[in-house]
Design a protein around this motif. Sequence first.
Motif, mmCIF file in Angstrom:
data_model
loop_
_atom_site.group_PDB
_atom_site.id
_atom_site.type_symbol
_atom_site.label_atom_id
_atom_site.label_comp_id
_atom_site.label_asym_id
_atom_site.label_seq_id
_atom_site.Cartn_x
_atom_site.Cartn_y
_atom_site.Cartn_z
ATOM 1 N N UNK A 103 -2.165 7.262 1.544
ATOM 2 C CA UNK A 103 -2.427 7.083 0.105
ATOM 3 C C UNK A 103 -1.827 5.695 -0.492
ATOM 4 N N UNK A 104 -0.315 5.784 -0.422
ATOM 5 C CA UNK A 104 0.350 4.799 -0.943
ATOM 6 C C UNK A 104 0.171 3.490 -0.173
ATOM 7 N N UNK A 105 0.105 3.684 1.388
ATOM 8 C CA UNK A 105 -0.208 2.489 2.045
ATOM 9 C C UNK A 105 -1.376 1.828 1.339
ATOM 10 N N UNK A 106 -2.360 2.309 1.165
ATOM 11 C CA UNK A 106 -3.828 1.965 0.788
ATOM 12 C C UNK A 106 -3.349 1.147 -0.585
ATOM 13 N N UNK A 107 -2.539 1.722 -1.340
ATOM 14 C CA UNK A 107 -2.135 1.126 -2.741
ATOM 15 C C UNK A 107 -1.430 -0.199 -2.510
ATOM 16 N N UNK A 108 -0.575 -0.138 -1.269
ATOM 17 C CA UNK A 108 0.304 -1.554 -1.061
ATOM 18 C C UNK A 108 -0.554 -2.459 -0.601
ATOM 19 N N UNK A 109 -1.645 -2.344 0.180
ATOM 20 C CA UNK A 109 -2.375 -3.191 0.640
ATOM 21 C C UNK A 109 -3.667 -3.521 -0.182
ATOM 22 N N UNK A 110 -4.219 -2.753 -1.225
ATOM 23 C CA UNK A 110 -5.179 -3.074 -1.959
ATOM 24 C C UNK A 110 -4.868 -3.198 -3.148
ATOM 25 N N UNK A 111 -4.135 -2.412 -3.976
ATOM 26 C CA UNK A 111 -3.744 -2.388 -5.426
ATOM 27 C C UNK A 111 -2.332 -2.200 -5.502
ATOM 28 N N UNK A 112 -1.478 -3.051 -5.218
ATOM 29 C CA UNK A 112 0.021 -2.879 -5.189
ATOM 30 C C UNK A 112 0.599 -2.367 -6.523
ATOM 31 N N UNK A 113 -0.149 -2.712 -7.644
ATOM 32 C CA UNK A 113 0.376 -2.290 -8.880
ATOM 33 C C UNK A 113 0.360 -0.699 -9.037
ATOM 34 N N UNK A 114 -0.209 -0.154 -8.180
ATOM 35 C CA UNK A 114 -0.314 1.450 -8.360
ATOM 36 C C UNK A 114 0.756 2.015 -7.130
ATOM 37 N N UNK A 115 1.497 1.136 -6.432
ATOM 38 C CA UNK A 115 2.263 1.676 -5.457
ATOM 39 C C UNK A 115 3.596 2.158 -5.794
ATOM 40 N N UNK A 116 4.070 3.454 -5.256
ATOM 41 C CA UNK A 116 5.341 3.950 -5.445
ATOM 42 C C UNK A 116 5.453 4.805 -4.160
ATOM 43 N N UNK A 117 6.727 4.466 -3.242
ATOM 44 C CA UNK A 117 7.213 5.091 -2.177
ATOM 45 C C UNK A 117 7.620 6.733 -2.651
ATOM 46 N N UNK A 118 7.421 7.550 -1.733
ATOM 47 C CA UNK A 118 8.030 8.871 -1.909
ATOM 48 C C UNK A 118 9.452 8.576 -2.425
ATOM 49 N N UNK A 119 9.915 9.261 -3.690
ATOM 50 C CA UNK A 119 11.430 9.148 -4.050
ATOM 51 C C UNK A 119 11.571 7.850 -4.198
ATOM 52 N N UNK A 120 10.875 6.784 -4.402
ATOM 53 C CA UNK A 120 11.181 5.435 -4.747
ATOM 54 C C UNK A 120 10.809 4.696 -5.854
ATOM 55 N N UNK A 121 10.757 3.426 -5.927
ATOM 56 C CA UNK A 121 10.723 2.797 -7.297
ATOM 57 C C UNK A 121 9.315 2.470 -7.437
ATOM 58 N N UNK A 122 8.730 2.515 -8.663
ATOM 59 C CA UNK A 122 7.122 2.085 -8.762
ATOM 60 C C UNK A 122 7.182 0.517 -8.954
ATOM 61 N N UNK A 123 6.168 0.179 -8.426
ATOM 62 C CA UNK A 123 5.897 -1.454 -8.415
ATOM 63 C C UNK A 123 6.018 -1.827 -9.954
ATOM 64 N N UNK A 124 5.581 -0.881 -10.907
ATOM 65 C CA UNK A 124 5.446 -1.402 -12.260
ATOM 66 C C UNK A 124 6.987 -1.429 -12.906
ATOM 67 N N UNK A 125 8.015 -0.850 -12.271
ATOM 68 C CA UNK A 125 9.239 -0.718 -12.658
ATOM 69 C C UNK A 125 9.850 -2.107 -12.125
ATOM 70 N N UNK A 126 9.578 -2.423 -11.083
ATOM 71 C CA UNK A 126 10.003 -3.848 -10.544
ATOM 72 C C UNK A 126 9.673 -4.862 -11.316
ATOM 73 N N UNK A 127 8.186 -5.017 -11.875
ATOM 74 C CA UNK A 127 7.797 -5.908 -12.438
ATOM 75 C C UNK A 127 8.509 -5.917 -13.881
ATOM 76 N N UNK A 128 8.504 -5.168 -14.571
ATOM 77 C CA UNK A 128 9.262 -4.864 -15.817
ATOM 78 C C UNK A 128 10.844 -5.322 -15.790
ATOM 79 N N UNK A 129 11.760 -4.958 -14.740
ATOM 80 C CA UNK A 129 12.923 -5.085 -14.722
ATOM 81 C C UNK A 129 13.114 -6.862 -14.503
ATOM 82 N N UNK A 130 12.389 -7.119 -13.658
ATOM 83 C CA UNK A 130 12.187 -8.651 -13.222
ATOM 84 C C UNK A 130 12.030 -9.558 -14.508
ATOM 85 N N UNK A 131 11.156 -8.975 -15.116
ATOM 86 C CA UNK A 131 10.717 -9.700 -16.536
ATOM 87 C C UNK A 131 11.757 -9.655 -17.499
#
Length: 224
Positions: A103-131
């Motif tokens: 499921x998360x692999x499909x997010x990574x390849x198709x819609x990265x903005x929904x990605x979050x590895x198990x016990x990891x950081x959501x892609x949206x969190x990376x986006x926000x902190x980099x801004x």
Amino acid sequence: MVTRIYLVRHAEAEGNVKEFFQGNIDTQLTEKGTQQLECLSARFKDVPFEAVYASPLRRAILTAEAVNRYHHLPLSPEYELREINGGRWEGKKWADFPSLNPEQYLHWTNDMWHFCAPDGEAMTEVYDRMIQVMGRIARENEGRTVAVISHGCAVRNFLAYVESGTIEGLPAVGWSDNTAVSLMEYDCEKDSWKLIFKNDASHLPEELSTLRKSNWNQYEKESK
């Protein structure tokens, strides 16, 4: 006043060639990565800048030192420039993810903005902190030119913001090669960013490119 920022991806490290999720693992540079740094330092030899910021991970610090080789400026480690935290994905091979976590692999390849590895950081969190961190660095250095060294996924998120204003712009940004350089300007009065160029690795000869020699396209390329 306008702040100019050179945003640089770190040199090739172990995870880039062994094709595992590096994330926050503090990996070593490869021999090719060391050679990439020679080209990168030459590129920045005559580029005037007045401050250097870097993720505290070893591969980013060593890249920052190469950028700074001829300038001898203080190096400011900045935790918020770190790579995405891959949680239980870190250290695992990219080739294994379709079966380990489809499921998360499909997010990574198709819609990265929904990605979050198990016990990891959501892609949206990376986006926000980099801004947030890039905006703070730009404001703290109003009217100056700055070099910032970070990681593939973190860089891609910020470029998506500057280029399109949305995290859904990630696919259009693409992955940068190791040591690739992007240049952007921040207008402090208007609180707005302008992209001058992105993902430029013209300082690297073909044999020192990481992307051209990798299998990342098979796995939609890994996060660094």
